[in-house]
Enzyme design. Structure first.
Site, mmCIF file in Angstrom:
data_model
loop_
_atom_site.group_PDB
_atom_site.id
_atom_site.type_symbol
_atom_site.label_atom_id
_atom_site.label_comp_id
_atom_site.label_asym_id
_atom_site.label_seq_id
_atom_site.Cartn_x
_atom_site.Cartn_y
_atom_site.Cartn_z
ATOM 1 N N THR B 25 0.849 -1.145 -0.125
ATOM 2 C CA THR B 25 0.197 -0.032 0.003
ATOM 3 C C THR B 25 0.737 1.273 -0.098
ATOM 4 O OG1 THR B 25 -2.029 0.850 0.966
ATOM 5 C CG2 THR B 25 -0.324 0.433 2.577
ATOM 6 N N CYS B 31 -3.237 7.625 7.666
ATOM 7 C CA CYS B 31 -3.576 6.316 7.681
ATOM 8 C C CYS B 31 -2.734 5.273 8.420
ATOM 9 C CB CYS B 31 -3.838 6.041 6.140
ATOM 10 S SG CYS B 31 -5.249 7.224 5.475
ATOM 11 N N HIS B 48 -5.185 -0.998 5.071
ATOM 12 C CA HIS B 48 -4.878 0.693 4.896
ATOM 13 C C HIS B 48 -6.225 1.427 5.625
ATOM 14 C CE1 HIS B 48 -3.178 3.970 2.444
ATOM 15 N NE2 HIS B 48 -4.129 4.420 3.215
#
Lengths: 206, 164
Positions: B25, B31, B48
Protein backbone atom coordinates in the site's frame (compact mmCIF):
# COMPACT_ATOMS: atom_id res chain seq x y z
CA UNK A 1 -28.06 19.69 3.00
CA UNK A 2 -26.90 19.77 -0.61
CA UNK A 3 -25.64 16.30 -1.41
CA UNK A 4 -22.18 16.57 -2.95
CA UNK A 5 -22.64 13.10 -4.44
CA UNK A 6 -25.35 14.33 -6.75
CA UNK A 7 -24.71 17.88 -7.88
CA UNK A 8 -26.32 19.00 -11.11
CA UNK A 9 -24.19 20.23 -14.01
CA UNK A 10 -25.21 23.78 -13.15
CA UNK A 11 -23.98 23.45 -9.58
CA UNK A 12 -20.70 21.99 -10.80
CA UNK A 13 -20.35 25.01 -13.08
CA UNK A 14 -20.81 27.34 -10.13
CA UNK A 15 -18.00 25.53 -8.30
CA UNK A 16 -15.83 25.78 -11.43
CA UNK A 17 -16.37 29.52 -11.35
CA UNK A 18 -15.22 29.51 -7.73
CA UNK A 19 -12.00 27.82 -8.87
CA UNK A 20 -11.70 30.18 -11.80
CA UNK A 21 -11.88 33.33 -9.74
CA UNK A 22 -9.61 32.06 -7.01
CA UNK A 23 -6.92 30.63 -9.25
CA UNK A 24 -7.15 33.56 -11.68
CA UNK A 25 -6.09 35.92 -8.93
CA UNK A 26 -3.43 33.53 -7.68
CA UNK A 27 -2.00 33.25 -11.21
CA UNK A 28 -1.81 37.04 -11.41
CA UNK A 29 0.05 37.09 -8.09
CA UNK A 30 2.44 34.41 -9.38
CA UNK A 31 2.97 36.35 -12.58
CA UNK A 32 3.84 39.51 -10.62
CA UNK A 33 6.19 37.53 -8.40
CA UNK A 34 8.09 36.03 -11.31
CA UNK A 35 7.59 38.87 -13.75
CA UNK A 36 6.51 36.32 -16.35
CA UNK A 37 3.22 35.48 -18.02
CA UNK A 38 1.40 32.62 -16.29
CA UNK A 39 -1.38 30.62 -17.93
CA UNK A 40 -4.20 28.94 -16.12
CA UNK A 41 -6.09 25.76 -16.90
CA UNK A 42 -9.86 25.47 -16.99
CA UNK A 43 -10.85 24.49 -13.46
CA UNK A 44 -11.92 20.93 -12.93
CA UNK A 45 -14.54 20.07 -10.35
CA UNK A 46 -14.82 16.37 -9.72
CA UNK A 47 -16.10 13.89 -7.23
CA UNK A 48 -13.07 11.63 -7.01
CA UNK A 49 -12.63 8.30 -5.24
CA UNK A 50 -9.93 8.73 -2.54
CA UNK A 51 -7.71 6.35 -4.45
CA UNK A 52 -7.66 8.61 -7.52
CA UNK A 53 -7.06 11.95 -5.85
CA UNK A 54 -3.26 11.63 -5.82
CA UNK A 55 -3.32 10.60 -9.49
CA UNK A 56 -4.03 14.26 -10.27
CA UNK A 57 -0.47 15.15 -9.31
CA UNK A 58 1.36 12.09 -10.59
CA UNK A 59 0.31 9.26 -8.28
CA UNK A 60 0.34 8.33 -4.62
CA UNK A 61 4.13 7.95 -4.41
CA UNK A 62 5.01 10.99 -6.48
CA UNK A 63 7.22 13.25 -4.39
CA UNK A 64 5.80 16.75 -4.23
CA UNK A 65 6.14 20.02 -2.38
CA UNK A 66 2.84 20.92 -0.79
CA UNK A 67 1.67 23.93 1.17
CA UNK A 68 -1.41 23.27 3.26
CA UNK A 69 -3.82 25.73 4.81
CA UNK A 70 -6.85 24.85 6.85
CA UNK A 71 -9.66 27.28 6.11
CA UNK A 72 -12.10 28.18 8.87
CA UNK A 73 -14.87 30.77 8.93
CA UNK A 74 -18.05 30.54 6.88
CA UNK A 75 -16.71 27.92 4.47
CA UNK A 76 -14.52 25.41 6.33
CA UNK A 77 -12.29 23.37 4.09
CA UNK A 78 -8.77 22.39 3.13
CA UNK A 79 -6.52 24.18 0.67
CA UNK A 80 -3.41 22.75 -0.96
CA UNK A 81 -0.89 24.30 -3.29
CA UNK A 82 1.13 21.48 -4.82
CA UNK A 83 4.13 21.41 -7.10
CA UNK A 84 6.01 18.43 -8.41
CA UNK A 85 9.55 18.36 -7.12
CA UNK A 86 11.33 19.31 -10.33
CA UNK A 87 9.11 22.37 -10.79
CA UNK A 88 9.76 23.51 -7.22
CA UNK A 89 13.50 23.15 -7.83
CA UNK A 90 13.12 25.12 -11.05
CA UNK A 91 11.32 27.87 -9.17
CA UNK A 92 14.06 28.01 -6.54
CA UNK A 93 16.67 28.33 -9.26
CA UNK A 94 14.85 31.40 -10.53
CA UNK A 95 14.08 33.02 -7.20
CA UNK A 96 17.13 32.15 -5.10
CA UNK A 97 19.95 31.49 -7.58
CA UNK A 98 22.66 32.03 -4.96
CA UNK A 99 21.08 29.79 -2.36
CA UNK A 100 20.16 26.98 -4.68
CA UNK A 101 22.40 23.92 -4.83
CA UNK A 102 21.61 21.72 -7.78
CA UNK A 103 21.57 18.53 -5.75
CA UNK A 104 17.85 17.98 -5.43
CA UNK A 105 17.72 19.07 -1.79
CA UNK A 106 16.12 22.08 -0.17
CA UNK A 107 17.71 24.36 2.37
CA UNK A 108 15.76 25.73 5.30
CA UNK A 109 15.53 29.08 3.50
CA UNK A 110 14.25 27.46 0.31
CA UNK A 111 11.52 25.53 2.09
CA UNK A 112 10.45 28.61 3.97
CA UNK A 113 10.42 30.58 0.69
CA UNK A 114 8.28 27.92 -0.97
CA UNK A 115 5.96 27.96 2.02
CA UNK A 116 5.60 31.72 1.76
CA UNK A 117 4.93 31.52 -1.99
CA UNK A 118 2.23 28.95 -1.31
CA UNK A 119 0.86 31.24 1.35
CA UNK A 120 0.75 34.25 -0.97
CA UNK A 121 -0.89 32.28 -3.78
CA UNK A 122 -3.41 30.51 -1.57
CA UNK A 123 -4.07 33.80 0.21
CA UNK A 124 -4.89 35.59 -3.02
CA UNK A 125 -7.04 32.65 -4.11
CA UNK A 126 -9.03 32.75 -0.88
CA UNK A 127 -9.30 36.51 -0.55
CA UNK A 128 -10.69 36.89 -4.06
CA UNK A 129 -13.16 34.16 -3.22
CA UNK A 130 -14.14 35.97 -0.03
CA UNK A 131 -14.66 39.22 -1.98
CA UNK A 132 -16.73 37.48 -4.60
CA UNK A 133 -18.98 35.58 -2.21
CA UNK A 134 -19.00 38.11 0.65
CA UNK A 135 -18.22 35.20 2.94
CA UNK A 136 -15.59 35.11 5.63
CA UNK A 137 -12.70 32.76 4.92
CA UNK A 138 -10.05 32.46 7.59
CA UNK A 139 -6.96 30.55 6.48
CA UNK A 140 -4.62 29.08 9.09
CA UNK A 141 -0.89 29.71 9.02
CA UNK A 142 0.63 27.74 6.15
CA UNK A 143 2.43 24.46 6.68
CA UNK A 144 4.78 22.84 4.14
CA UNK A 145 5.63 19.22 3.41
CA UNK A 146 8.08 17.57 1.01
CA UNK A 147 6.68 14.09 0.73
CA UNK A 148 4.55 11.54 -1.14
CA UNK A 149 1.44 13.03 -2.75
CA UNK A 150 -0.79 10.27 -1.37
CA UNK A 151 0.27 10.87 2.23
CA UNK A 152 -0.19 14.63 1.84
CA UNK A 153 -3.52 14.75 0.05
CA UNK A 154 -5.15 12.11 2.24
CA UNK A 155 -4.77 14.62 5.08
CA UNK A 156 -7.27 16.85 3.31
CA UNK A 157 -9.81 14.07 2.73
CA UNK A 158 -10.54 13.16 6.35
CA UNK A 159 -13.71 15.23 6.52
CA UNK A 160 -15.09 13.08 3.70
CA UNK A 161 -13.97 9.80 5.26
CA UNK A 162 -16.99 9.34 7.46
CA UNK A 163 -19.39 10.15 4.59
CA UNK A 164 -18.16 7.84 1.85
CA UNK A 165 -15.16 6.93 -0.28
CA UNK A 166 -14.85 9.98 -2.49
CA UNK A 167 -14.31 13.71 -2.12
CA UNK A 168 -15.29 16.78 -4.11
CA UNK A 169 -12.27 18.72 -5.30
CA UNK A 170 -11.99 22.07 -7.02
CA UNK A 171 -8.73 21.85 -8.92
CA UNK A 172 -6.93 24.47 -10.97
CA UNK A 173 -3.49 24.33 -12.48
CA UNK A 174 -1.26 27.04 -13.79
CA UNK A 175 1.76 26.87 -15.99
CA UNK A 176 4.38 29.19 -17.23
CA UNK A 177 4.50 29.84 -20.96
CA UNK A 178 7.28 27.43 -21.79
CA UNK A 179 5.95 24.80 -19.36
CA UNK A 180 8.99 25.12 -17.12
CA UNK A 181 6.72 25.70 -14.17
CA UNK A 182 3.49 24.07 -13.13
CA UNK A 183 1.46 24.18 -9.93
CA UNK A 184 -1.88 22.85 -8.71
CA UNK A 185 -4.45 24.31 -6.39
CA UNK A 186 -6.84 22.01 -4.61
CA UNK A 187 -9.69 23.53 -2.69
CA UNK A 188 -11.55 20.81 -0.82
CA UNK A 189 -14.52 22.38 0.97
CA UNK A 190 -15.84 20.35 3.91
CA UNK A 191 -18.97 18.40 2.91
CA UNK A 192 -21.20 20.87 4.79
CA UNK A 193 -19.72 23.95 3.11
CA UNK A 194 -21.39 23.60 -0.28
CA UNK A 195 -24.76 24.84 0.94
CA UNK A 196 -23.12 28.02 2.16
CA UNK A 197 -21.20 28.58 -1.08
CA UNK A 198 -24.33 28.02 -3.17
CA UNK A 199 -26.50 30.25 -1.02
CA UNK A 200 -23.90 33.05 -1.12
CA UNK A 201 -23.89 32.86 -4.92
CA UNK A 202 -27.67 32.84 -5.24
CA UNK A 203 -28.07 29.23 -6.32
CA UNK A 204 -31.51 27.97 -5.42
CA UNK A 205 -31.22 24.68 -3.59
CA UNK A 206 -33.80 22.10 -4.56
CA UNK B 1 10.00 -19.85 -10.68
CA UNK B 2 7.04 -17.54 -10.80
CA UNK B 3 8.01 -14.02 -9.78
CA UNK B 4 6.43 -12.72 -6.60
CA UNK B 5 2.99 -11.38 -7.31
CA UNK B 6 2.20 -7.94 -5.91
CA UNK B 7 -1.29 -7.28 -4.60
CA UNK B 8 -2.16 -3.64 -4.20
CA UNK B 9 -4.16 -2.43 -1.23
CA UNK B 10 -5.82 0.93 -1.87
CA UNK B 11 -6.81 3.61 0.59
CA UNK B 12 -9.57 2.41 2.93
CA UNK B 13 -9.08 -1.08 1.52
CA UNK B 14 -7.83 -4.47 2.73
CA UNK B 15 -6.58 -7.69 1.18
CA UNK B 16 -4.91 -11.00 1.90
CA UNK B 17 -2.05 -12.92 0.31
CA UNK B 18 -0.53 -16.38 0.40
CA UNK B 19 1.97 -18.49 -1.58
CA UNK B 20 4.72 -15.90 -1.41
CA UNK B 21 2.63 -13.09 -2.82
CA UNK B 22 3.34 -9.56 -1.58
CA UNK B 23 0.87 -6.98 -0.31
CA UNK B 24 1.59 -3.30 -0.91
CA UNK B 25 0.00 0.00 0.00
CA UNK B 26 1.34 3.42 -0.95
CA UNK B 27 1.32 6.92 0.50
CA UNK B 28 0.34 6.26 4.10
CA UNK B 29 0.08 9.58 5.93
CA UNK B 30 -2.20 9.68 8.92
CA UNK B 31 -3.65 6.38 7.70
CA UNK B 32 -2.30 3.22 9.30
CA UNK B 33 -1.07 0.19 7.37
CA UNK B 34 -1.88 -2.72 9.66
CA UNK B 35 -0.50 -6.12 8.71
CA UNK B 36 -1.12 -9.61 10.08
CA UNK B 37 0.92 -12.72 9.36
CA UNK B 38 0.58 -16.41 10.16
CA UNK B 39 4.18 -17.75 10.08
CA UNK B 40 3.10 -21.40 9.93
CA UNK B 41 0.66 -21.12 7.02
CA UNK B 42 2.41 -18.15 5.40
CA UNK B 43 -0.85 -16.27 5.09
CA UNK B 44 -0.63 -12.48 5.18
CA UNK B 45 -3.15 -9.67 5.41
CA UNK B 46 -2.99 -5.90 5.13
CA UNK B 47 -5.49 -3.12 5.86
CA UNK B 48 -5.09 0.57 4.94
CA UNK B 49 -7.08 2.08 7.80
CA UNK B 50 -8.20 5.68 7.40
CA UNK B 51 -10.28 6.43 10.50
CA UNK B 52 -10.23 5.13 14.08
CA UNK B 53 -13.85 4.18 14.64
CA UNK B 54 -16.95 3.32 12.64
CA UNK B 55 -19.09 4.99 15.33
CA UNK B 56 -18.62 8.30 13.47
CA UNK B 57 -19.66 6.85 10.10
CA UNK B 58 -22.42 8.74 8.33
CA UNK B 59 -22.39 6.45 5.30
CA UNK B 60 -24.52 3.40 4.69
CA UNK B 61 -23.53 0.72 4.08
CA UNK B 62 -20.15 1.39 5.63
CA UNK B 63 -16.85 0.46 4.04
CA UNK B 64 -15.51 -1.91 6.72
CA UNK B 65 -11.93 -1.56 5.46
CA UNK B 66 -11.89 2.14 6.34
CA UNK B 67 -12.28 2.00 10.12
CA UNK B 68 -9.87 0.32 12.55
CA UNK B 69 -12.64 -1.30 14.58
CA UNK B 70 -14.24 -2.97 11.56
CA UNK B 71 -11.21 -3.57 9.30
CA UNK B 72 -9.30 -5.78 11.73
CA UNK B 73 -12.14 -8.28 12.38
CA UNK B 74 -12.81 -8.48 8.62
CA UNK B 75 -9.12 -9.01 7.85
CA UNK B 76 -8.87 -11.78 10.45
CA UNK B 77 -12.01 -13.42 9.04
CA UNK B 78 -10.55 -13.49 5.54
CA UNK B 79 -7.23 -14.87 6.75
CA UNK B 80 -8.98 -17.66 8.64
CA UNK B 81 -10.66 -18.62 5.37
CA UNK B 82 -7.15 -19.08 3.93
CA UNK B 83 -6.15 -21.43 6.74
CA UNK B 84 -4.63 -18.97 9.22
CA UNK B 85 -5.16 -19.36 12.94
CA UNK B 86 -5.83 -16.37 15.22
CA UNK B 87 -3.55 -17.72 17.95
CA UNK B 88 -0.60 -17.71 15.53
CA UNK B 89 -1.15 -14.26 14.06
CA UNK B 90 1.52 -11.60 14.45
CA UNK B 91 0.88 -7.93 13.79
CA UNK B 92 3.05 -5.14 12.46
CA UNK B 93 2.02 -1.64 11.60
CA UNK B 94 3.25 1.57 10.05
CA UNK B 95 1.89 5.03 9.35
CA UNK B 96 -0.28 7.12 11.65
CA UNK B 97 1.83 10.20 11.16
CA UNK B 98 0.85 13.81 11.41
CA UNK B 99 1.62 15.35 8.03
CA UNK B 100 0.91 18.94 9.05
CA UNK B 101 0.86 20.58 12.44
CA UNK B 102 -1.30 23.60 12.95
CA UNK B 103 -1.56 25.72 16.07
CA UNK B 104 -4.74 25.15 18.05
CA UNK B 105 -5.33 21.96 16.11
CA UNK B 106 -8.71 20.36 16.57
CA UNK B 107 -8.96 16.72 17.52
CA UNK B 108 -10.24 15.67 14.12
CA UNK B 109 -6.89 16.65 12.60
CA UNK B 110 -4.92 14.55 15.12
CA UNK B 111 -6.20 11.53 13.27
CA UNK B 112 -2.87 9.67 12.87
CA UNK B 113 -2.18 8.97 16.56
CA UNK B 114 -5.84 8.11 17.09
CA UNK B 115 -5.71 5.55 14.27
CA UNK B 116 -2.68 3.92 15.91
CA UNK B 117 -4.38 3.78 19.33
CA UNK B 118 -7.50 2.27 17.87
CA UNK B 119 -5.55 -0.43 15.98
CA UNK B 120 -3.68 -1.34 19.18
CA UNK B 121 -6.96 -1.69 21.05
CA UNK B 122 -8.35 -4.04 18.43
CA UNK B 123 -5.21 -6.19 18.47
CA UNK B 124 -5.51 -6.44 22.23
CA UNK B 125 -9.09 -7.63 21.91
CA UNK B 126 -7.94 -10.54 19.74
CA UNK B 127 -4.76 -11.06 21.83
CA UNK B 128 -2.62 -10.65 18.72
CA UNK B 129 0.94 -9.59 19.59
CA UNK B 130 2.37 -6.50 17.93
CA UNK B 131 5.83 -7.62 16.78
CA UNK B 132 7.06 -4.25 15.58
CA UNK B 133 5.85 -0.87 14.43
CA UNK B 134 7.03 2.26 12.70
CA UNK B 135 4.39 4.86 13.45
CA UNK B 136 4.14 8.58 14.10
CA UNK B 137 6.39 11.33 12.87
CA UNK B 138 5.44 13.79 10.16
CA UNK B 139 6.20 11.89 6.98
CA UNK B 140 4.58 9.52 4.50
CA UNK B 141 5.31 5.83 4.12
CA UNK B 142 4.86 3.08 1.53
CA UNK B 143 4.82 -0.47 2.87
CA UNK B 144 5.14 -3.95 1.43
CA UNK B 145 4.55 -7.23 3.25
CA UNK B 146 5.89 -10.60 2.13
CA UNK B 147 3.57 -13.54 2.75
CA UNK B 148 6.62 -15.80 2.61
CA UNK B 149 8.66 -14.25 5.42
CA UNK B 150 6.29 -11.77 7.04
CA UNK B 151 8.91 -9.07 6.53
CA UNK B 152 7.47 -5.58 6.33
CA UNK B 153 9.46 -3.20 4.14
CA UNK B 154 8.88 0.50 4.75
CA UNK B 155 9.90 3.24 2.38
CA UNK B 156 9.83 6.97 3.07
CA UNK B 157 11.22 10.06 1.37
CA UNK B 158 13.27 11.25 4.35
CA UNK B 159 14.46 7.94 5.78
CA UNK B 160 14.87 5.64 2.80
CA UNK B 161 14.11 1.94 3.15
CA UNK B 162 13.90 -0.12 6.31
CA UNK B 163 12.61 -3.54 7.24
CA UNK B 164 10.77 -4.42 10.41
Amino acid sequence: MANYNRFEAFEMDVLKEVGNIGAGNAATAMSTLLNKPIDMSVPSVQLLPFEEVAERVGGSEQIVIAVFLRVEGDVPGNMFFIMQEHYALQLMKQLLPKEHLDDGTYSELELSTLCEIGNILAGSYLSSLADFTQLQLLPSVPSIAHDMAGAILSYGLMQYGEMGDSALLIETSFLEDCKSLEGHFFLIPDPNSFDIIFRALGVRLG
Amino acid sequence: MISELLIKVGMADLNTAANGEHLKTTGLGSCVGLTLFDPTKHVAGMAHVMLPSSSIAREAPINVAKYADTAIPELIERMLALGANVSRLQAKMAGGSQMFTLPGQTDSLRIGPRNVESCLMMLEQYSIPLISQDTGGNFGRTIELSSKSGTLTIRSVQHGIKEI
